[in-house]
Design a protein around this motif. Structure first.
Motif, PDB file in Angstrom:
ATOM      1  N   ILE B 185      98.906  39.164  64.473  1.00  0.00           N
ATOM      2  CA  ILE B 185     100.331  39.005  64.227  1.00  0.00           C
ATOM      3  C   ILE B 185     100.329  39.214  62.876  1.00  0.00           C
ATOM      4  O   ILE B 185     101.049  39.916  62.161  1.00  0.00           O
ATOM      5  CB  ILE B 185     101.002  37.577  64.772  1.00  0.00           C
ATOM      6  N   ARG B 186      99.439  38.629  62.005  1.00  0.00           N
ATOM      7  CA  ARG B 186      99.528  38.686  60.580  1.00  0.00           C
ATOM      8  C   ARG B 186      99.302  40.136  60.111  1.00  0.00           C
ATOM      9  O   ARG B 186     100.173  40.635  59.303  1.00  0.00           O
ATOM     10  CB  ARG B 186      98.417  37.705  59.925  1.00  0.00           C
ATOM     11  N   ARG B 187      98.378  40.680  60.797  1.00  0.00           N
ATOM     12  CA  ARG B 187      98.068  42.090  60.482  1.00  0.00           C
ATOM     13  C   ARG B 187      99.216  43.091  60.775  1.00  0.00           C
ATOM     14  O   ARG B 187      99.407  43.909  60.042  1.00  0.00           O
ATOM     15  CB  ARG B 187      97.100  42.702  61.218  1.00  0.00           C
ATOM     16  N   LEU B 188      99.984  42.764  61.795  1.00  0.00           N
ATOM     17  CA  LEU B 188     101.041  43.743  62.120  1.00  0.00           C
ATOM     18  C   LEU B 188     102.116  43.508  61.268  1.00  0.00           C
ATOM     19  O   LEU B 188     102.705  44.559  60.676  1.00  0.00           O
ATOM     20  CB  LEU B 188     101.340  43.188  63.533  1.00  0.00           C
ATOM     21  N   GLU B 189     102.602  42.194  60.866  1.00  0.00           N
ATOM     22  CA  GLU B 189     103.588  42.019  59.871  1.00  0.00           C
ATOM     23  C   GLU B 189     103.136  42.879  58.539  1.00  0.00           C
ATOM     24  O   GLU B 189     104.028  43.228  57.925  1.00  0.00           O
ATOM     25  CB  GLU B 189     103.759  40.372  59.575  1.00  0.00           C
ATOM     26  N   GLN B 190     102.071  42.794  58.236  1.00  0.00           N
ATOM     27  CA  GLN B 190     101.529  43.348  57.032  1.00  0.00           C
ATOM     28  C   GLN B 190     101.758  44.913  57.097  1.00  0.00           C
ATOM     29  O   GLN B 190     102.340  45.721  56.020  1.00  0.00           O
ATOM     30  CB  GLN B 190     100.029  43.180  56.775  1.00  0.00           C
TER      31      GLN B 190
END
Lengths: 511, 255
Positions: B185-190
């Motif tokens: 999720i964090r990678r996708l947000e970035q």
């Protein structure tokens, strides 16, 4: 497990209702569409049966074996047995597509046997309903052909149908139980069961033919009863005598076996999704990449691979059967073998469209041209069908010493391929629509037989090469049909009403 | 052109598209009347309870659903025409993990997408290079086996890469967090923020209020098929003691 016995029938009926509701609410299947499909299935059954009977009468297939027993009544009763068995297998295969709902029901405190029976009941009811719809013309034909009384003819058709139904259930459950331990093959129960049905059919028809060729008397049929109970019912039984008791005994034993097999969780067919090894890699740099993409998808799909293997087995059996027939009957045997082979291998084209989502296939999402995509799918299925077909035809040509078998078989395959593609694109049988498989396969057979009969009447010959050549020309002219059906579906998806979607609303989809 | 720059054709910002007086009817459910501006360099979050019409709106934007009335336009083109040039500017991820060619491996699927997009602009090689970069950014090393055997999260990542490998001007993701682990999720947000900085119109449909408040530039709140509120999350708060979730519940309940 403690349960009041009186509650079990109600529970079975409730489970049956769950399955029925599931059928009616399948994705993309509104009530109107279900009705249309059911009607199409019945029409295909009737047309296929009538067509097959006329075909048998019109061709000289059994000319050499006409003896004391008329061939048509035997063919008719064996046909009832085999068709009911196929419907039974197909309907159970459709039920297995409800795996997610079955999974949730397994957690309930319900005995496995009751669960299996309840979930299978709608399939039994559907098969019996189809048989009942099909029965009146069959009974009339049987009375006309044999001179039996009405009650006797009804008994014979009902016995053949009931045995076919039970045989289908037993075969399907046995296959499922045998495969459920194998994560890789378990999802292919339907395909293997149909493969088993094909083997039973081939053996049944072969035995019928052999016995008739031997100038069989009805009383001696009981000595060769393996796979031939319908024929026994038709010709060796007096419905008031001891033989009727024997048949009823067989039915009861089959029912008991069916019930016994339902006691295992394996009968429910709870399986993991198949994982397919990668052998041929997709590459966009290759010529005709979409063609190879579709070939790769078919080759990687266990259903189609298993179907090809089953077909190859049956084709090998047909070669053996042809080799054992005397030279006089070999020509007609070759014609029928070619027809059967083309029907079997057309299944690839029939299933190919169903490997993509019915509503939103990848080609639509990627913006490909529907006509081009349909053509590609059809060519890929055809190319794969040729792999076993060509050596099979070559073997038949060698056996019959008639080289024309090869081009005739390929020409017939072209027709069946286009017919199967058109039906496959219209009904989308396969992954999420297993219930459409049987009507689709029956429709392809009916269309092929009807076209063969019509063209043979027009050109005045039943010779395979000219007949198949003209059928191939007709098919080539109609090769646009699958693409047009798909284009209509995509237009319906976007809310654009085209001429086909107006004429054939079933070709579209519910939004 | 490097693998990570956009093709000139794909640039539609700032007005990436619009929806005007849209009506979609599906059985007893009606979406609309609905009007909405879609802007480049913005993350727009479609918020709403289950059955509000978020996925239906995304499908209408993709031209994959019949529109009863109204107009949908992306980059000056109607999605229902499914023109190749229009499709070249869009990337979409559905919430259905089976919306994939399951017999292919992830790499093969990306190559198929690259091939289709390359018919209009760009090359397969460029797009495949970008796909590998995107996969790495998502911490995704796809196995060399058919997608059929992938987990939910792996399928989601496969879909995300397939939707972004051609550097679309408009990216639509239905329930982006579903199936992803916290790292994913964090990678996708970035990744999505980078897309926004690069000018892409990012549209996500979600029912996660806190994520939407934190992550999106603008939210469009749907309830019963209608827009009941739109604007930056902070502007939707009316009272001093209200937070975003209070504002959301007030909007969807019609109070």
């Amino acid at each position: 497990m403690t349960r009041h016995r009186s509650a079990t029938p109600a529970l079975v009926l409730k489970l049956a209702r769950v399955v029925l509701i599931g059928w009616l609410r399948r994705p993309g299947a509104g009530p109107r569409r279900v009705l249309i499909l059911a009607m199409a299935a019945v029409a295909a059954l009737l047309a296929g049966s009538a067509g097959a009977a006329v075909w048998l009468a019109a061709t000289e297939s059994f000319k050499d074996v006409q003896g004391g027993v008329g061939v048509l009544p035997i063919a008719l009763v064996v046909g009832v047995f085999l068709m009911t068995m196929l419907v039974s297998i197909s309907v159970q295969g459709a039920g297995s597509a409800l795996n997610p709902s079955v999974r949730s029901l397994v957690a309930l405190p319900i005995e496995i046997r009751v669960l299996s029976f309840g979930l299978g009941l709608p399939g039994v009811a559907l098969t019996i309903a189809l048989l009942a719809l099909l029965s009146p013309p069959l009974v009339v034909v049987l009375v006309g052909l044999t001179g039996y009384g009405l009650a006797h003819a009804v008994f014979v058709v009902a016995t053949a149908g009931l045995l076919g139904l039970l045989a289908g259930r037993i075969l399907f459950t046995l296959v499922r139980r045998a495969l459920v331990g194998s994560g890789r093959l378990a999802p292919l129960s339907l395909t293997f069961a149909i493969g088993g049905w094909m083997a039973v059919s081939a053996l049944s028809l072969w035995r019928v033919r052999e016995m008739l060729a031997a100038g069989l008397e009805p009383s001696t049929l009981t000595q060769h009863v393996a796979l031939l109970w319908p024929a026994v019912g038709a010709f060796a039984l007096d419905p008031t005598g001891l033989s009727m008791v024997v048949v009823i005994g067989v039915v009861v034993v089959a029912m008991a076996l069916d019930w016994a097999l339902l006691g295992s969780a394996a009968a429910l067919g709870l399986t993991a999704p198949p994982v397919v090894p990668v052998r041929v890699r997709f590459s966009s740099t290759r010529r005709a990449p979409l063609f190879w993409l579709e070939v790769g998808r078919l080759v990687r799909h266990r259903r189609t691979v298993a179907w090809m293997l089953s077909s190859a087995l049956v084709l090998a059996g047909l070669i053996v059967a042809t080799a054992t027939v005397d030279a006089g009957g070999r020509a007609s045997m070759v014609d029928n073998a070619v027809l059967i082979a083309c029907q079997l291998l057309s299944y690839l084209a029939l299933l190919a469209r169903g490997m993509s989502k019915r509503e939103r296939p990848y080609a639509l999402v990627l913006g490909l041209d529907p006509h081009r995509w349909a053509r590609t799918v059809m060519l890929a299925a055809g190319a794969l069908a040729l792999v076993p077909l060509v050596p099979f035809l070559a073997a038949l040509a060698a056996l019959s010493r008639d080289p024309s078998v090869l081009p005739a078989g390929i020409a017939l395959m072209v027709f069946v391929l286009v017919a199967a593609s058109a039906v496959g694109f219209a009904l989308v049988p396969g992954n999420d629509n297993a219930g459409a498989e049987f009507p689709a396969a029956a429709a392809v057979f009916a269309v092929t037989v009807a076209a063969g009969l019509a063209i043979s009447q027009l050109i005045g010959t039943t010779e395979l090469l000219p007949l198949a050549s003209i059928m191939a020309l007709v098919a080539t002219a109609l090769a646009w049909l699958p693409g047009a059906i798909e284009a209509a579906r995509w237009q319906a998806c976007r809310g654009i009403a085209g001429p086909i979607s107006r004429l054939a609303p079933w070709a579209g989809q519910r939004s | 052109m490097s693998a990570l720059t956009m093709h000139p054709l794909e640039r539609q910002a700032p007005n990436a598209g619009s929806v005007a007086d849209l009506f979609v009817e599906i059985g007893s459910f009606t979406l609309g009347p609905l009007s909405l501006q879609l802007r480049g360099s913005e993350i727009l979050c479609l918020l709403g309870p289950n059955g509000a019409g978020k996925t239906t709106l995304l499908r209408a934007l993709l031209g994959l659903i019949p529109v009863a009335r109204g107009r949908v336009e992306i980059g000056g083109r109607r999605p229902r025409d499914r023109e190749a040039r229009m499709l070249r500017t869009i990337g979409a991820v559905s919430d259905d993990p089976t919306d994939l060619v399951e017999e292919l491996t992830a790499e093969e699927l990306w190559e198929l997408h690259s091939y289709a997009h390359a018919q209009v602009a760009g090359t397969v090689r460029e797009m495949m290079a970008r796909a590998r970069v995107l996969a790495e950014q998502l911490d995704f090393a796809p196995p060399d086996s058919p997608i059929q055997g992938y987990s939910h999260g792996m399928r989601k990542k496969t879909q995300i890469v397939a939707a972004m490998l051609h550097s679309p001007a408009m990216l639509m993701i239905d329930e982006p967090r579903n199936g992803l682990d916290p790292i994913g999720i964090r990678r996708l947000e970035q990744l999505l923020r980078e897309q926004r900085e690069a000018g892409t119109a990012v549209i996500v449909a979600s029912h996660d209020l806190y994520w939407a408040e934190r992550f999106s530039d603008r939210v469009c709140v749907l309830a019963h098929g209608r827009v009941v509120g739109t604007g930056p999350p902070s502007t939707m708060i009316e009272a001093a003691d209200e937070d975003f979730s209070d504002a959301f519940f007030r909007l969807v309940s019609g109070e």
